[in-house]
Scaffold this motif. Structure first.
Motif, mmCIF file in Angstrom:
data_model
loop_
_atom_site.group_PDB
_atom_site.id
_atom_site.type_symbol
_atom_site.label_atom_id
_atom_site.label_comp_id
_atom_site.label_asym_id
_atom_site.label_seq_id
_atom_site.Cartn_x
_atom_site.Cartn_y
_atom_site.Cartn_z
ATOM 1 N N SER A 30 0.853 -1.186 0.000
ATOM 2 C CA SER A 30 0.000 0.000 0.000
ATOM 3 C C SER A 30 0.887 1.233 0.000
ATOM 4 N N THR A 31 0.449 2.287 -0.698
ATOM 5 C CA THR A 31 1.242 3.510 -0.700
ATOM 6 C C THR A 31 1.043 4.294 0.607
ATOM 7 N N GLY A 32 0.216 3.768 1.500
ATOM 8 C CA GLY A 32 0.127 4.344 2.844
ATOM 9 C C GLY A 32 -1.188 5.018 3.116
ATOM 10 N N PRO A 62 8.038 9.989 -9.793
ATOM 11 C CA PRO A 62 9.171 9.087 -10.079
ATOM 12 C C PRO A 62 9.869 8.582 -8.820
ATOM 13 N N LEU A 63 9.945 9.430 -7.773
ATOM 14 C CA LEU A 63 10.628 8.975 -6.552
ATOM 15 C C LEU A 63 9.775 7.965 -5.777
ATOM 16 N N ILE A 64 8.474 8.180 -5.728
ATOM 17 C CA ILE A 64 7.607 7.217 -5.021
ATOM 18 C C ILE A 64 7.567 5.898 -5.796
ATOM 19 N N ALA A 65 7.388 5.999 -7.131
ATOM 20 C CA ALA A 65 7.288 4.776 -7.950
ATOM 21 C C ALA A 65 8.571 3.959 -7.856
ATOM 22 N N SER A 66 9.742 4.620 -7.936
ATOM 23 C CA SER A 66 11.001 3.859 -7.891
ATOM 24 C C SER A 66 11.247 3.303 -6.493
ATOM 25 N N SER A 67 10.838 4.040 -5.461
ATOM 26 C CA SER A 67 11.026 3.570 -4.085
ATOM 27 C C SER A 67 10.208 2.287 -3.858
ATOM 28 N N ILE A 68 8.934 2.341 -4.217
ATOM 29 C CA ILE A 68 8.069 1.178 -3.985
ATOM 30 C C ILE A 68 8.491 0.003 -4.863
#
Ligand code: URA
Length: 442
Positions: A83-85, A178-184
């Protein structure tokens, strides 16, 4: 190659090469790049974005900054969820036993909570004896006996993300697609699953504030998944109000137990069964050929007929958790009521702002403002009224709790009460019905 030039390129919106991104991720992982240069590049990415090619390279480099797990010992297609939170998001403790009842074996590596979103590891850790620091060497044994394992992320899982995320958290560079997508996706790829169901939360209590942003993030993660050979389905869920009734570690695990007895709030049951159904659809379980609605119906039955509860008990006992003679887990502390808030007027509830409720529960001690903060497991909030409910002036809208054993700071209690009270908005007119599942992208 040097960081100064790489930062300057991104500052002028030029596309970074694969070698430049690899240089950056390697330098972050081995500590050669100072935090100020990393932070400057992160801010340039937030402001100027990344192309799909840059984002995919960043993800792959981050995934390869540590170990890539081999889940072949599962003996079935490995399906993961993430989940993204959100606020009140207790889907994982319900989904794991539910999908295990279909023969789907899952290794779930979860994080701790920071800020107003709770962490699954903290929730399980609120159960007396439950071990969330499982040695990876013990995963196959637990999978064989219980069909699932839940553990904190090991330090060798995408270590570059760990370093980048903690810097992003303190440099206001979290909200970037891009930072959230690459982190997850780096963590999910390193986790070893073949297929991934992502719960992309959307609304005031989530990183993605509206459906367009949530769709854009979903598209980015699906495209990274395709290039990395992983099937990805994104379920966009509403975080305009907290999910279910309870927010806080023990309070949420108590709600999980209620749901497993067939007494779940409709929004929570809908989110859990939809996410589980998409995991089953991606798996090699025999039910994968049924429609999503048919699978959801089976899931609903299993939440109320004791089947999912049987698997939940296996998970808890298998990882050392203690269970009372009543069947309920034994918790490290229990919620004690400190204040009940009431509606200031007659009307319909039009908003229960999830971010404010989340922040109020952090003030009560249920979450952390800093990594080193101690949690009060029993603290949190139980909400009685949700969007669309009719209230009369003086009706209870929510209760604030602290742990029985905990001492609460009066100023923080006052702040929590103010936040929770202001989270509720009212109108004379009944608002439109809110849906929890807003879209499914694949
Ligand atoms: N969750 C993550 O793991 N990473 C982010 O950047 C945001 C949410």
């Amino acid at each position: 190659m040097n960081m100064r030039d790489i930062i300057a390129k991104k500052r002028y919106s030029e596309e970074l090469t694969g070698d430049e991104i690899a240089f950056f991720v390697k330098g972050v992982t081995n500590g050669e790049i100072p935090d100020y240069q990393t932070s400057a590049l992160l801010m340039a990415i937030v402001l100027n974005g990344m192309t799909d090619k840059e984002m995919t390279t960043l993800t792959t480099e981050m995934a390869n900054s540590g170990k890539i797990n081999d889940l072949s010992y599962l003996g079935c297609k490995a399906v993961d969820k993430h989940s993204t939170g959100g606020v009140g998001d207790k889907c994982t403790p319900l989904i794991l036993p539910l999908v295990a009842s279909f023969g789907i074996k899952t290794v779930k590596l979860s994080g701790r909570g920071l800020g107003f979103t709770g962490g699954t590891v903290d929730k399980f850790e609120s159960i007396e004896g439950f071990n969330v620091n499982v040695d990876a060497a013990d995963f196959p044994k637990l999978i064989e006996s219980n069909g699932m394992v839940i553990s904190g992320q090991t330090p060798d899982l995408a270590p570059a993300d760990k370093i980048l995320y903690s810097l992003r958290d303190v440099t206001s560079t979290v909200d970037s697609i891009p930072l959230i997508a690459s982190s997850i996706m780096s963590k999910k790829i390193a986790g070893g699953a073949n297929a991934i169901v992502l719960d992309v939360t959307c609304g005031e209590g989530a990183f993605m504030k509206d459906i367009d942003q949530a769709r854009e993030l979903s598209k980015a993660m699906i495209s990274i998944g395709k290039l990395a050979g992983r099937e990805v389905v994104c379920v966009i869920t509403s975080m305009d109000e907290p999910l279910g009734r309870n927010i806080g570690n023990v309070l949420e695990m108590m709600e999980v137990f209620e749901v497993l007895q067939g007494n779940g709030e409709p929004d929570l049951v809908e989110a859990v069964t939809t996410l589980a159904a998409h995991m089953i659809k991606l798996s090699d379980a025999k039910e994968k050929d049924l429609s999503i609605e048919e699978i959801k119906d089976i899931c609903k039955t299993r939440l109320s007929d004791g089947t999912a509860m049987e698997y939940y008990d296996k998970l808890i006992i298998g990882q050392g958790g203690l269970i009372h003679s009543t069947g309920s887990p034994i918790y490290k502390d229990y919620p004690a009521e400190v204040m009940r808030l009431t509606a200031p007027c007659d009307g319909y509830i039009t908003k229960v702002k999830a971010d404010m409720i989340g922040n109020a529960s952090v003030e009560l001690g249920a979450g952390r403002l800093q990594k080193t903060d101690e949690l009060d497991y029993g603290a949190g909030i139980c909400i009685y009224k949700k969007i669309g409910d009719k209230v009369k002036k003086g009706d209870a809208i929510c209760t604030l709790y602290k742990g029985k054993e905990a001492v609460i700071d009066e100023d923080r209690l006052e702040k929590a009460a103010e936040l929770a009270f202001d989270a509720f908005e009212y109108s004379d007119e009944k608002p439109e019905e809110v849906k929890v599942v807003l879209d499914v992208c694949c």
